[in-house]
Design an enzyme around this catalytic site. Structure first.
Site, PDB file in Angstrom:
ATOM      1  N   LYS A 181       0.824  -1.205   0.000  1.00 29.70           N
ATOM      2  CA  LYS A 181       0.000   0.000   0.000  1.00 29.70           C
ATOM      3  C   LYS A 181       0.865   1.266   0.000  1.00 29.70           C
ATOM      4  O   LYS A 181       2.079   1.192   0.104  1.00 29.70           O
ATOM      5  CB  LYS A 181      -0.970  -0.036   1.196  1.00 29.70           C
ATOM      6  CG  LYS A 181      -1.913  -1.250   1.171  1.00 29.70           C
ATOM      7  CD  LYS A 181      -3.005  -1.145   0.099  1.00 29.70           C
ATOM      8  CE  LYS A 181      -3.626  -2.459  -0.312  1.00 29.70           C
ATOM      9  NZ  LYS A 181      -4.525  -3.102   0.611  1.00 29.70           N
TER      10      LYS A 181
HETATM   11  C1  LIG Z   1      -5.455  -4.273   1.063  1.00 29.08           C
HETATM   12  C2  LIG Z   1      -6.916  -4.037   1.200  1.00 29.08           C
HETATM   13  C3  LIG Z   1      -7.599  -4.266   2.401  1.00 29.08           C
HETATM   14  C4  LIG Z   1      -6.971  -4.963   3.566  1.00 29.08           C
HETATM   15  O1  LIG Z   1      -5.861  -4.335   4.058  1.00 29.08           O
HETATM   16  P1  LIG Z   1      -4.935  -5.131   5.117  1.00 29.08           P
HETATM   17  O2  LIG Z   1      -4.156  -4.034   5.779  1.00 29.08           O
HETATM   18  O3  LIG Z   1      -4.103  -6.079   4.333  1.00 29.08           O
HETATM   19  O4  LIG Z   1      -5.858  -5.813   6.062  1.00 29.08           O
HETATM   20  C5  LIG Z   1      -8.924  -3.913   2.483  1.00 29.08           C
HETATM   21  N1  LIG Z   1      -9.575  -3.385   1.432  1.00 29.08           N
HETATM   22  C6  LIG Z   1      -8.961  -3.177   0.245  1.00 29.08           C
HETATM   23  C7  LIG Z   1      -9.736  -2.560  -0.870  1.00 29.08           C
HETATM   24  C8  LIG Z   1      -7.623  -3.518   0.089  1.00 29.08           C
HETATM   25  O5  LIG Z   1      -7.029  -3.363  -1.107  1.00 29.08           O
END
Ligand SMILES: *Cc1c(COP(=O)(O)O)cnc(C)c1O
Length: 382
Positions: A181
Site C-alpha cells: 500500500k
Molecule cells: C489491502 C486491502 C484491504 C486490507 O488491508 P490489510 O491491511 O491487508 O488488512 C482492504 N480493502 C482493500 C480494498 C484492500 O485493497
C-alpha cells in the site's frame, strides 16, 4: 527489462526509525504507536485515530463499534479485496454485493438504491485505486436511511474529494499499511473517526478488550491490574511498524505526486489507441495506488489473460483488481452463481490489467511499459 508489479518505497530514515524502535527495548504497542496515532489524527484532521494490525482489523472494529451484528446487512462493492466483505461476516452480518461504476470501478450509487432493505445498516464504499467513491450521493442515501458509512480507504492515502481527505468523509475511515500500500509498514492499519466513544471502544477491542492503557502494564509506572470489559481481539499495532509509519507519513504527498506523474504519462500514451481504455479521474485527486488499464476486446484478437501473458513475456509483471467476490467458490457456495447480476463488474473483469506504478519507477521503466502495451495492442489489432 524486468519490471516488478510493485516495489515498496523505503528509505534510510524509515529503516533507522524501525531500528531505533527495536533498540528502544519496546517493540509492541507503546509510545511510538501513540505518537503515530497523534500524527495520523493531525494529518487527517480527524480527532481520533486507533492504530491496529491491519485495515481488515480496522474495518472489523469499525463495524463492531457501529453495532453491526447478526440480522444486519452491509452493502459492499463486489469489485474489492475480500477483506471488505469478510469483516461483515466476522460480525455475523450479511455482506450484500453491489455492482460498480464502469469508469471509476467504485461502488455504483444506482446499485446501492436497488439493494437497500429494512435490514441495511451500513455501506462500505471502497475508494478503488485511490479514486474517491461518489461520497456526496452515498452520504445522502445514508442520511435518508439512517445508515453508517465506513470508508475502506486502503488505497486512498492520500486521495481528496471536494477538498477533503478520503477516509474522513463518512462515520469512520480505515487505512491499510500493508506491504504494497501507499504507506507501508509491512502490516498495519488505522481507524479514524470523530466519535470519541467509538475510538475508546475500538482502542480496547484491539487488545483483548483490556481497558485502554493496559499495554503499559510492563512499564515502570504501569500496574499489573487490568480489567476485561468485553471480549476483544489481538489487533494491536507494533511500535516497530508505528515508527516506520511515522517516518513514512511525512512522505505520503511526495510519493502521491510521483505516482500521479506516472499515471498521467500512461493516460496520455494510451488515449490514442482504440484497443486501450485509459483510467482517468473526473472528480477529486487520487492516491494512484493502482493504475487500472482496460483493454478493448472488440478491437483486439487476444483476451485480457493473453494480453497479460504478452506483457509477462516482455518482463512486465501486472495484476488484476479485483476478482469479483461472487466469483470465489466460498461465496458461490453460499449465494449461488450471481454473475448475471453484475454486468459492470463482469465488463471490467474481462478488460482490467493493473500496470506497475510505484514511486521509484524510472522514466525508462515507465516508457518501456508504455511501449510494450502499445506494441502488443498494435500487434494483435483486430
Ligand atoms: C489491502 C486491502 C484491504 C486490507 O488491508 P490489510 O491491511 O491487508 O488488512 C482492504 N480493502 C482493500 C480494498 C484492500 O485493497
Amino acid at each position: 527489462m524486468n519490471i516488478p508489479f510493485h516495489v515498496p518505497y523505503t528509505d534510510d530514515s524509515d529503516i533507522e526509525a524501525a531500528v531505533s524502535a527495536i533498540k528502544s527495548g519496546w517493540t509492541t504497542m507503546g509510545p511510538k504507536t501513540i505518537e503515530f496515532e497523534k500524527s495520523f489524527a493531525q494529518y487527517t484532521g480527524m480527532p481520533f485515530s486507533v492504530a491496529v494490525s491491519s485495515c481488515t482489523a480496522a474495518l472489523h472494529l469499525a463495524l463492531k463499534v457501529c453495532g453491526i451484528g447478526s440480522g444486519s446487512e452491509v452493502i459492499v462493492p463486489a469489485n474489492t479485496f475480500v477483506a471488505t466483505a469478510e469483516v461483515v461476516l466476522y460480525c455475523g452480518a450479511t455482506p450484500v454485493f453491489a455492482d460498480v461504476d464502469r469508469d471509476t470501478h467504485c461502488i455504483s450509487v444506482d446499485s446501492i438504491y436497488r439493494l437497500l432493505s429494512p435490514k441495511t445498516r451500513a455501506i462500505i464504499p471502497v475508494h478503488f485505486a485511490g479514486t474517491p467513491s461518489a461520497m456526496d450521493a452515498i452520504l445522502d442515501i445514508a442520511a435518508q436511511h439512517n445508515l453508517y458509512v465506513i470508508e475502506d480507504a486502503a488505497h486512498a492515502l492520500p486521495s481528496w474529494y471536494g477538498g477533503k481527505l478520503a477516509g474522513t468523509l463518512g462515520h469512520a475511515g480505515c487505512y491499510s499499511f500493508y506491504a504494497t500500500k501507499t504507506l507501508a509498514t509491512g502490516e498495519g492499519g488505522m481507524l479514524v473517526t470523530r466519535n470519541e466513544d467509538w475510538a475508546q471502544r475500538a482502542g480496547r477491542l484491539r487488545l483483548h478488550g483490556m481497558n485502554r492503557d493496559a499495554w503499559k502494564r510492563y512499564d515502570r509506572g504501569g500496574s499489573w491490574r487490568y480489567d476485561i470489559e468485553e471480549m476483544g481481539y489481538k489487533y494491536n499495532m507494533t511500535d516497530i511498524a508505528a515508527a516506520m509509519g511515522l517516518s513514512q507519513l511525512k512522505k505520503v504527498e511526495m510519493l502521491q505526486k510521483k505516482r500521479e506523474a506516472i499515471a498521467s504519462k500512461y493516460n496520455d500514451a494510451f488515449a490514442a489507441s482504440d484497443a486501450l481504455i485509459p483510467y482517468s479521474i473526473k472528480e477529486g485527486i487520487s492516491a494512484w495506488h493502482l493504475y487500472p488499464l482496460k483493454i478493448n476486446p472488440e478491437a483486439l484478437t487476444i483476451s485480457r489473460d493473453e494480453f497479460i501473458m504478452k506483457l509477462e513475456e516482455r518482463g512486465i509483471k501486472t495484476s488484476v483488481h479485483f476478482i469479483p467476490l461472487y466469483r470465489f467458490s466460498y461465496f458461490m457456495n453460499k449465494y449461488g452463481n450471481q454473475e448475471k447480476y453484475f454486468q459492470n463488474c463482469e465488463w471490467i473483469f474481462a478488460r482490467e490489467i493493473s500496470l506497475p506504478i510505484f514511486p521509484s519507477m524510472t522514466d525508462e521503466q515507465v516508457d518501456y511499459v508504455i511501449e510494450s502495451v502499445l506494441a502488443i495492442a498494435q500487434q494483435f489489432k483486430r
